[in-house]
Design a protein around this motif. Sequence first.
Motif, PDB file in Angstrom:
ATOM      1  N   ARG A   1      59.784 -47.906  16.827  1.00  0.00           N
ATOM      2  CA  ARG A   1      60.622 -47.586  15.663  1.00  0.00           C
ATOM      3  C   ARG A   1      61.930 -46.933  16.118  1.00  0.00           C
TER       4      ARG A   1
ATOM      5  N   PRO B   1      62.241 -43.059   3.330  1.00  0.00           N
ATOM      6  CA  PRO B   1      61.454 -42.705   2.145  1.00  0.00           C
ATOM      7  C   PRO B   1      62.384 -42.378   0.975  1.00  0.00           C
ATOM      8  N   GLN B   2      62.042 -42.829  -0.196  1.00  0.00           N
ATOM      9  CA  GLN B   2      62.851 -42.521  -1.368  1.00  0.00           C
ATOM     10  C   GLN B   2      62.785 -41.042  -1.728  1.00  0.00           C
TER      11      GLN B   2
ATOM     12  N   ARG C   1      57.894 -43.750  11.665  1.00  0.00           N
ATOM     13  CA  ARG C   1      59.317 -44.100  11.504  1.00  0.00           C
ATOM     14  C   ARG C   1      60.117 -42.888  11.050  1.00  0.00           C
TER      15      ARG C   1
ATOM     16  N   GLN D   1      65.694 -48.281  15.476  1.00  0.00           N
ATOM     17  CA  GLN D   1      66.659 -47.445  14.759  1.00  0.00           C
ATOM     18  C   GLN D   1      67.901 -47.145  15.606  1.00  0.00           C
TER      19      GLN D   1
ATOM     20  N   GLU E   1      56.186 -38.031   3.187  1.00  0.00           N
ATOM     21  CA  GLU E   1      56.640 -38.906   2.102  1.00  0.00           C
ATOM     22  C   GLU E   1      55.565 -39.067   1.030  1.00  0.00           C
TER      23      GLU E   1
ATOM     24  N   LEU F   1      53.174 -45.587   9.403  1.00  0.00           N
ATOM     25  CA  LEU F   1      54.339 -45.487   8.525  1.00  0.00           C
ATOM     26  C   LEU F   1      55.106 -44.186   8.757  1.00  0.00           C
TER      27      LEU F   1
ATOM     28  N   GLU G   1      66.463 -48.182   8.323  1.00  0.00           N
ATOM     29  CA  GLU G   1      66.373 -49.332   7.420  1.00  0.00           C
ATOM     30  C   GLU G   1      65.510 -49.065   6.197  1.00  0.00           C
ATOM     31  N   ASP G   2      64.439 -48.291   6.380  1.00  0.00           N
ATOM     32  CA  ASP G   2      63.494 -48.078   5.275  1.00  0.00           C
ATOM     33  C   ASP G   2      63.179 -46.595   5.078  1.00  0.00           C
TER      34      ASP G   2
END
Length: 290
Positions: A173, A28-29, A147, A177, A130, A144, A25-26
Motif C-alpha cells: 500500500r 476513509p470518509q 492502507r 501511495q 475508520e 484495510l 486513492e481510497d
Amino acid sequence: MKREDRIQCVALSSPSYPVLLREIEDPPQTLYFIGDIRLASMPAVAVVGSRKATSYGKWAAFEIGKRLAENEMVVVSGMAWGVDSYSHQGALELKGKTVAVLGCGIDLCYPAGNRKLRNQILEQGLIVSEYPPGYTAKKFTFPLRNRIISGLCAATVIVEAGLSSGSLITAERAAEQGRHVFALPGNINSIHSIGTNKLIQDGAYPLVVVDDIFDVLGVKKKEKENSFNHLGEDEKKILSVIMQASEVSIDFICKHVKMEPSQVIPILTILEMKGIIYSSLGKIFVANFK
C-alpha cells in the motif's frame, strides 16, 4: 469524563483531516479518534512487522521507535503483538508521539492483552479507526486498516515479515501511495526475514541504520551522544571485541580479553543495561543501532 470516553470523529471534508491520508486513492470518509488528531498530520513514519517477532525484531522495532521519537517524528503502527507493540513502546520510552491505527471500533482494545499499551498511547498519543464504536474486528478489517497506517506516513519500515505477513500488505500500500518503503535486512535462514529480504530485492531501501530514514526523507537528524567515552577500561576492552566480531559468545570474549567468565558476565550485564549491547540465543551483539 475519562479521555478514553472522549471519542470524536473527523470527516474527509474537514480541515482537521490528516493531510497525507487525504491524498491516498481510497481515504476513509470518516475517522474516529481519541487523542490529539493534529498528530496525524505531523511528520510520521510507520513501523510494522511480524506479530511473532524474534528478539532481534523486537529490539530493532523498539530502537527504531526511540530514534524516530528522538528526532520528533511520530511513530505510527497497529498496536498488534510483536513489532507493532515494540515500536510504540520505543516512542513512548522517550516521551515521543505515537499513533495506533485499529482494525476495530475505537472503543475496543485489540488485542485485549494490550490494554496497558493502549492506556499509555492515550496518555501521549492518538488512536484512530475508520470503524465506528462497537465494531468488532473481522478478518478483512486488518488488511484495510493497513492502507491507513501507510497513508498517514511519508515512509513505512517493515522490521520482520514472513511471506504471508500482513505487514507486506502495508508495504504494498505504501508503494502504491508513492511513499518510501524500508525493510530491515535479516538472516537468510530465518522465516521471519524472508519477507523483508524479498522487499529489498524488489527495491525497498535496506535499513542499515535508522538514520537512513532521515537521509532519504531529507530530515535533519539529531546527533547521538557517544556514550562509549564514559565507559570503564574493562567495558571498553570487552566492547571492542564485540564490535570487531559483530556477534560473539561469552567464551569468545573471555579468550580474547583474558578474563574469567565471573569477571566478564557482570560487565556484559552493565553494558546491556546501558543499551550498548544486547544478547540473543546465547550470542552477544552491539546495539549501536543509530
